[in-house]
Design a protein around this motif. Sequence first.
Motif, PDB file in Angstrom:
ATOM      1  N   GLU A 150      40.472  50.621  40.970  1.00  0.00           N
ATOM      2  CA  GLU A 150      40.390  49.474  40.074  1.00  0.00           C
ATOM      3  C   GLU A 150      39.830  49.903  38.717  1.00  0.00           C
ATOM      4  OE1 GLU A 150      38.351  46.213  41.829  1.00  0.00           O
ATOM      5  OE2 GLU A 150      39.680  46.111  43.572  1.00  0.00           O
TER       6      GLU A 150
ATOM      7  N   TYR B  54      38.064  48.728  35.073  1.00  0.00           N
ATOM      8  CA  TYR B  54      37.339  47.709  34.312  1.00  0.00           C
ATOM      9  C   TYR B  54      36.769  48.322  33.041  1.00  0.00           C
ATOM     10  CZ  TYR B  54      37.799  44.889  38.502  1.00  0.00           C
ATOM     11  OH  TYR B  54      38.324  44.200  39.572  1.00  0.00           O
TER      12      TYR B  54
ATOM     13  N   THR C  45      33.961  39.873  41.981  1.00  0.00           N
ATOM     14  CA  THR C  45      34.393  41.244  42.258  1.00  0.00           C
ATOM     15  C   THR C  45      33.348  41.961  43.117  1.00  0.00           C
ATOM     16  OG1 THR C  45      35.495  41.343  40.101  1.00  0.00           O
ATOM     17  CG2 THR C  45      35.066  43.437  41.216  1.00  0.00           C
TER      18      THR C  45
END
Length: 232
Positions: free
Chosen positions: A41, A43, A82
């Motif tokens: 992921e 970010y 999250t």
Amino acid sequence: MRWKRGTAIAFGVLVVLVSAIALGRGRAEPSVYELPWSAGERYAVLQGNSRFDDSHGCASGCSTHDDDAMRFAFDFALPDGTPVLAARAGTVALVNGNWPSDHCGGISGSVAGSGLTRVVGNETNFVEIDHGDGTSALYLHLSQISASIQRKATTGARVQQGEVLGLSGKTGYTNCLPHLHFQIETSVKADWFTTSLPVSFADHDVISRTTDGVPVEGASYVSDNVPIGSAL
């Protein structure tokens, strides 16, 4: 001549050894930290370490990371809910999950009747993990704390790197913008917010773009941290 030749050889060996030691000391040790979210992921860094340009103008961390307490902190743009992962193994030093997920505001709280006070910065959910070497990691503004982490706070059981600590959120002084405030800090018993310390990360996406392993404000990075456990 034999004695002189032998002395020269010995001196040469000594120089090589000293050089090798010096080079070894100059190399940075590999980081033991990985980004605090699930592998694969990506970010962004909303706010990075406090940095200044050549003209002494603020270039990074200009919003709230411009003092010693947060000079080396990061605000990562994790959406609400999250999973937040342990960046490094350790034990739970302190934990607070008492605030509702919508308990947030600015430096002086919100409007009258909101239930917020002028110390909203302290009214936040967090997990502090003690690494056992005089440093701890602070994971701040969570919306929820993992039940297993709550239990380990009382049992002293070990937390593994990648273990789910809870869910990201916006509790506390966030202007109600969801994100994860992360910092390594000096461990002080019964004090969850102390002086921040420099930290780098071992994730491939970080070190491939920043040689010192320190994420840059405004950039986004993919984590290598493999999640362990559940946030529920």
